[in-house]
Scaffold this motif. Structure first.
Motif, PDB file in Angstrom:
ATOM      1  N   TRP A  92       0.840  -1.202   0.000  1.00  6.24           N
ATOM      2  CA  TRP A  92       0.000   0.000   0.000  1.00  6.24           C
ATOM      3  C   TRP A  92       0.871   1.247   0.000  1.00  6.24           C
ATOM      4  CZ3 TRP A  92       0.263  -3.312   4.250  1.00  6.24           C
ATOM      5  CH2 TRP A  92       0.842  -2.785   5.405  1.00  6.24           C
ATOM      6  N   ALA A  93       0.241   2.398  -0.366  1.00  8.51           N
ATOM      7  CA  ALA A  93       0.975   3.661  -0.401  1.00  8.51           C
ATOM      8  C   ALA A  93       0.179   4.711   0.358  1.00  8.51           C
ATOM      9  CB  ALA A  93       1.181   4.105  -1.843  1.00  8.51           C
ATOM     10  N   ILE A  94       0.886   5.527   1.128  1.00  9.32           N
ATOM     11  CA  ILE A  94       0.230   6.634   1.819  1.00  9.32           C
ATOM     12  C   ILE A  94       1.053   7.905   1.603  1.00  9.32           C
ATOM     13  CG2 ILE A  94      -0.945   5.256   3.582  1.00  9.32           C
ATOM     14  CD1 ILE A  94       1.348   5.904   5.458  1.00  9.32           C
ATOM     15  N   PRO A  95       0.412   9.086   1.654  1.00 14.43           N
ATOM     16  CA  PRO A  95       1.123  10.348   1.405  1.00 14.43           C
ATOM     17  C   PRO A  95       2.146  10.647   2.513  1.00 14.43           C
ATOM     18  CG  PRO A  95      -1.271  10.669   1.521  1.00 14.43           C
ATOM     19  CD  PRO A  95      -1.017   9.290   1.939  1.00 14.43           C
ATOM     20  N   VAL A  96       3.226  11.282   2.115  1.00  8.82           N
ATOM     21  CA  VAL A  96       4.253  11.690   3.078  1.00  8.82           C
ATOM     22  C   VAL A  96       4.344  13.206   3.047  1.00  8.82           C
ATOM     23  CG1 VAL A  96       6.724  11.645   3.568  1.00  8.82           C
ATOM     24  CG2 VAL A  96       5.548   9.558   2.849  1.00  8.82           C
ATOM     25  N   GLU A  97       4.260  13.852   4.208  1.00  8.60           N
ATOM     26  CA  GLU A  97       4.281  15.318   4.261  1.00  8.60           C
ATOM     27  C   GLU A  97       5.650  15.880   3.938  1.00  8.60           C
ATOM     28  OE1 GLU A  97       2.317  17.527   7.041  1.00  8.60           O
ATOM     29  OE2 GLU A  97       0.459  16.679   6.217  1.00  8.60           O
ATOM     30  N   THR A  98       6.637  15.354   4.608  1.00  7.16           N
ATOM     31  CA  THR A  98       7.985  15.851   4.338  1.00  7.16           C
ATOM     32  C   THR A  98       9.009  14.769   4.663  1.00  7.16           C
ATOM     33  OG1 THR A  98       9.531  17.662   4.731  1.00  7.16           O
ATOM     34  CG2 THR A  98       8.384  16.814   6.639  1.00  7.16           C
ATOM     35  N   ILE A  99      10.220  15.005   4.180  1.00  9.67           N
ATOM     36  CA  ILE A  99      11.294  14.050   4.434  1.00  9.67           C
ATOM     37  C   ILE A  99      12.588  14.838   4.502  1.00  9.67           C
ATOM     38  CG2 ILE A  99      11.195  13.541   1.958  1.00  9.67           C
ATOM     39  CD1 ILE A  99      12.568  10.912   2.506  1.00  9.67           C
ATOM     40  N   VAL A 100      13.456  14.519   5.446  1.00 14.16           N
ATOM     41  CA  VAL A 100      14.709  15.253   5.642  1.00 14.16           C
ATOM     42  C   VAL A 100      15.862  14.265   5.640  1.00 14.16           C
ATOM     43  CG1 VAL A 100      15.989  16.820   7.161  1.00 14.16           C
ATOM     44  CG2 VAL A 100      13.481  16.855   7.148  1.00 14.16           C
ATOM     45  N   ARG A 101      16.922  14.567   4.901  1.00  9.54           N
ATOM     46  CA  ARG A 101      18.141  13.760   5.004  1.00  9.54           C
ATOM     47  C   ARG A 101      18.939  14.304   6.180  1.00  9.54           C
ATOM     48  NH1 ARG A 101      20.120  13.243  -0.158  1.00  9.54           N
ATOM     49  NH2 ARG A 101      19.415  11.086  -0.257  1.00  9.54           N
ATOM     50  N   VAL A 102      19.135  13.496   7.191  1.00  8.78           N
ATOM     51  CA  VAL A 102      19.703  13.973   8.452  1.00  8.78           C
ATOM     52  C   VAL A 102      21.118  14.514   8.251  1.00  8.78           C
ATOM     53  CG1 VAL A 102      20.422  13.272  10.767  1.00  8.78           C
ATOM     54  CG2 VAL A 102      18.258  12.433   9.824  1.00  8.78           C
ATOM     55  N   ARG A 103      21.915  13.858   7.443  1.00 12.28           N
ATOM     56  CA  ARG A 103      23.308  14.252   7.285  1.00 12.28           C
ATOM     57  C   ARG A 103      23.441  15.674   6.747  1.00 12.28           C
ATOM     58  NH1 ARG A 103      26.337  13.650   2.648  1.00 12.28           N
ATOM     59  NH2 ARG A 103      24.847  12.168   1.795  1.00 12.28           N
ATOM     60  N   THR A 104      22.606  16.034   5.727  1.00 15.62           N
ATOM     61  CA  THR A 104      22.785  17.318   5.047  1.00 15.62           C
ATOM     62  C   THR A 104      21.696  18.336   5.365  1.00 15.62           C
ATOM     63  OG1 THR A 104      21.529  16.464   3.191  1.00 15.62           O
ATOM     64  CG2 THR A 104      23.929  16.246   3.087  1.00 15.62           C
ATOM     65  N   GLY A 105      20.575  17.868   5.899  1.00 15.25           N
ATOM     66  CA  GLY A 105      19.463  18.770   6.130  1.00 15.25           C
ATOM     67  C   GLY A 105      18.601  19.016   4.901  1.00 15.25           C
ATOM     68  N   GLU A 106      18.916  18.363   3.771  1.00 16.54           N
ATOM     69  CA  GLU A 106      18.079  18.507   2.567  1.00 16.54           C
ATOM     70  C   GLU A 106      16.652  18.097   2.880  1.00 16.54           C
ATOM     71  OE1 GLU A 106      20.391  16.860  -1.191  1.00 16.54           O
ATOM     72  OE2 GLU A 106      21.148  16.012   0.684  1.00 16.54           O
ATOM     73  N   ARG A 107      15.708  18.778   2.225  1.00 13.09           N
ATOM     74  CA  ARG A 107      14.305  18.449   2.458  1.00 13.09           C
ATOM     75  C   ARG A 107      13.598  18.092   1.162  1.00 13.09           C
ATOM     76  NH1 ARG A 107      11.690  20.112   7.315  1.00 13.09           N
ATOM     77  NH2 ARG A 107      13.282  20.696   8.816  1.00 13.09           N
ATOM     78  N   GLY A 108      12.478  17.387   1.296  1.00 13.93           N
ATOM     79  CA  GLY A 108      11.628  17.098   0.142  1.00 13.93           C
ATOM     80  C   GLY A 108      12.234  16.054  -0.782  1.00 13.93           C
ATOM     81  N   VAL A 109      11.874  16.167  -2.067  1.00 12.86           N
ATOM     82  CA  VAL A 109      12.258  15.149  -3.047  1.00 12.86           C
ATOM     83  C   VAL A 109      13.770  14.946  -3.101  1.00 12.86           C
ATOM     84  CG1 VAL A 109      12.132  14.511  -5.485  1.00 12.86           C
ATOM     85  CG2 VAL A 109      10.191  15.639  -4.401  1.00 12.86           C
ATOM     86  N   ASP A 110      14.530  16.019  -2.869  1.00 11.62           N
ATOM     87  CA  ASP A 110      15.997  15.902  -2.890  1.00 11.62           C
ATOM     88  C   ASP A 110      16.517  14.920  -1.844  1.00 11.62           C
ATOM     89  OD1 ASP A 110      16.086  17.702  -4.869  1.00 11.62           O
ATOM     90  OD2 ASP A 110      16.562  19.430  -3.577  1.00 11.62           O
ATOM     91  N   ALA A 111      15.737  14.736  -0.803  1.00 11.53           N
ATOM     92  CA  ALA A 111      16.227  13.908   0.313  1.00 11.53           C
ATOM     93  C   ALA A 111      15.912  12.422   0.118  1.00 11.53           C
ATOM     94  CB  ALA A 111      15.612  14.399   1.628  1.00 11.53           C
ATOM     95  N   ILE A 112      15.161  12.109  -0.964  1.00 11.72           N
ATOM     96  CA  ILE A 112      14.791  10.699  -1.169  1.00 11.72           C
ATOM     97  C   ILE A 112      16.031   9.877  -1.496  1.00 11.72           C
ATOM     98  CG2 ILE A 112      13.575   9.090  -2.691  1.00 11.72           C
ATOM     99  CD1 ILE A 112      11.334  11.129  -2.881  1.00 11.72           C
TER     100      ILE A 112
END
Lengths: 112, 446
Positions: A92-112
């Motif tokens: 199944w798939a559910i929406p994700v509000e945000t995502i952060v790469r901990v090492r760099t602090g990048e947010r959103g699609v860049d952090a995938i």
């Protein structure tokens, strides 16, 4: 972005992993899980005493993907995990509000 | 002849030590399988203790050591061993120990030999087929081969095995046990085929501490295997004991050196495997070489086997736990090494002096010893391989050797034994089955 969660048969993990790498997925989280759906459990016997083990071991696999990739990724998982027999699992798939790469602090699609 | 209490005590203790090797082997092999098949792996050793011990009393001892005249097999009398209580041991010479102590000591060898084969067939063989295989294999392969090598005949040597009477030096079973089991493992793995997914998917050992525990128990028990083969509490036993210790230590180091150079790290599985390779290699040689030579033999065995175990990937042979790479290779190496390092020893003096052993190449003894060692090693290899192949093909036809592919993937423990080895979590159910529930219900006061 979407969080795709798949519950699959443990021995299908390698096939699914390969299929996901083939469609460009670069990371995933895998954990051992147990549960039941329509698949019945099994019986074990210790010194003549039977135990019904109704929670079946499964693998839970989680990936976060861009909205555009959701269908391709789900299709890849289903194709690789399918044996056609009971107990193949769910995706199944559910929406994700945000995502952060901990090492760099990048947010959103860049952090995938 | 009077019974010698010291000799008898040592042989009885040695028999118990050798018995411990089979559960030890179960741990050694069990730790190397995946968690879903460890019980089946260990059960293959356990059932060997059960089946072979019973067959041994009924006809096995008689087939291996019965006092006939054949060089190839003992007698086929129904022995039952009832008349053995008051006899002493005669095997090429008279030994002041009860016959039954010798019978039990030799039984433990017959028990562990088929158990050694089980490492080649991990995760996939029907337990019923394995049980039948063990019974048939010990009868047509182990008992005769034990006669060839270990039976020195009556006290005047009549009825000695053909290899024993040709002067093969195999003190504790490099040929009859290790080459025999290794060749059989090769044949059985060939007929059985690879595990589903091998070699592509990872099948790594699930519990290395179990492997090390198993190696430790094997090492401990092996003192009985080797030093007990002197059939007495003697200088010869002490020599065998010493060589068993130092060869094994050197082999452990040898394998780790290969690990360190090839992989960059010394591995615990390498240490355990190296120790076993050393134990196998020194088995035939343990009372025929000097301790310094035992160190050389052990070191080389560890190095050779560390390379030999990777050959199975080249040949596409799923010898799952390296029965060929360790037991066959180290067994052959140890047998041949005697042809180089073998020498002669004397204990005691005057009338009680006892001399044994022939000189190998390095002691000026010429090529004769190496020749008979090679003859022994390769004839046992060929006989075991061919006969095992035939047994396996017949059993495959009659009853099938492999479990259902789905069951193999899900785990052989559950399919063949209705058990799982580990229960780390209480979340996997625990509801009583219907039969047990009915029993409990019927006991409740109404």
């Amino acid at each position: 972005m979407k969080l795709i969660t798949a519950i699959i048969k443990p021995f299908k993990l390698d096939d699914v992993k390969e299929a996901l790498e083939a469609v460009g997925v670069q990371g995933m989280t895998v954990s051992e899980a147990s549960g039941f759906g329509r698949q019945k459990g099994h019986t074990e016997v210790y010194r003549g005493a039977e135990y019904t083990v109704d929670l079946v071991p499964k693998v839970r696999l989680e990936v976060i993907v861009d909205d555009a990739d959701v269908d391709a990724v789900i299709d890849a998982i289903v194709a690789a995990a399918q044996t056609g027999r009971i107990g193949d699992g769910k995706v199944w798939a559910i929406p994700v509000e945000t995502i952060v790469r901990v090492r760099t602090g990048e947010r959103g699609v860049d952090a995938i | 002849m009077e019974i010698n209490a010291g000799d008898t005590a040592w042989v009885l203790i040695s028999a118990a030590l050798v018995l411990l090797m089979t559960p030890g082997l179960a741990f050694f092999y069990g730790g190397m399988t995946r968690a879903k098949s460890v019980l089946n792996m260990m059960m293959m050793s356990m059932i060997s203790i059960g089946i072979v011990s019973v067959l041994w009393v009924i006809f096995g001892y008689s087939l291996a050591f019965g006092n006939g005249t054949s060089k190839f097999i003992g007698t086929i009398d129904f022995s039952g061993l009832g008349s053995a209580v008051n006899q002493i041991t005669e095997n090429g010479a008279a030994y002041p120990i009860p016959l039954l102590s010798f019978v039990m000591f030799q039984l433990m060898f017959a028990v562990i030999t088929p158990a050694l084969i089980s490492g080649a067939v991990a995760d996939r063989m029907k337990f019923s087929a394995w049980a039948v295989f063990v019974a048939v294999w010990v009868t047509v392969v182990y008992f005769p081969v034990a006669h060839w090598v270990f039976d020195f005949g009556g006290s005047d040597s009549t009825g000695a095995g053909w290899l024993a009477s040709r002067g093969i030096e195999d003190f504790a079973g490099g040929t009859a046990v290790h080459i025999n089991a290794g060749a059989a493992g090769l044949a059985l793995a060939l007929v059985l085929g690879k595990r589903i997914g091998w070699p592509k998917s990872p099948m790594k050992p699930h519990n290395l501490p179990l492997v090390i525990l198993g190696a430790g128990l094997l090492w401990f028990g092996w003192f009985g295997f080797n030093a007990g083969s002197a059939l007495g509490a003697s200088g010869q036993a002490a020599l065998a004991f010493t060589n068993t210790m130092v060869a094994t230590a050197a082999a452990l180091i040898g394998w780790l050196i290969v690990d360190r150079i090839r992989e960059g790290h010394p591995t615990s599985l390498g240490a355990a495997s190296g120790a076993v390779a050393g134990l196998v290699a020194i088995t035939p040689a343990c009372a025929f070489v000097a301790p310094w030579a035992a160190v050389v033999i052990g070191l080389l065995a560890g190095i050779i086997c560390a390379f030999a175990v990777s050959l199975k990937f080249r040949f596409g042979l799923d010898d799952s736990l390296d029965v060929v790479g360790v037991h066959l290779v180290a067994g052959i190496f140890g047998c041949l090494a005697i042809g180089f390092f073998g020498t002669s020893f004397t204990t005691g003096s005057g009338d009680s002096a006892f001399t044994w052993g022939a000189k190998g190449l390095f002691y000026g003894g010429g090529w004769d010893l190496l020749g008979v060692q090679a003859l022994g090693a390769f004839s046992v290899l060929a006989y075991s391989f061919v006969v095992t192949l035939v047994i396996a093909l017949i059993l495959k036809k009659l009853m099938g050797l492999r479990i259902d592919p789905d069951a193999e993937v899900a785990g052989i423990d559950l399919d063949q034994h209705l058990e799982s080895a580990y229960d780390f979590t209480s979340t996997v159910g625990g509801v009583l089955g219907p039969r047990t529930a009915r029993v409990l219900q019927s006991q409740e006061p109404s």
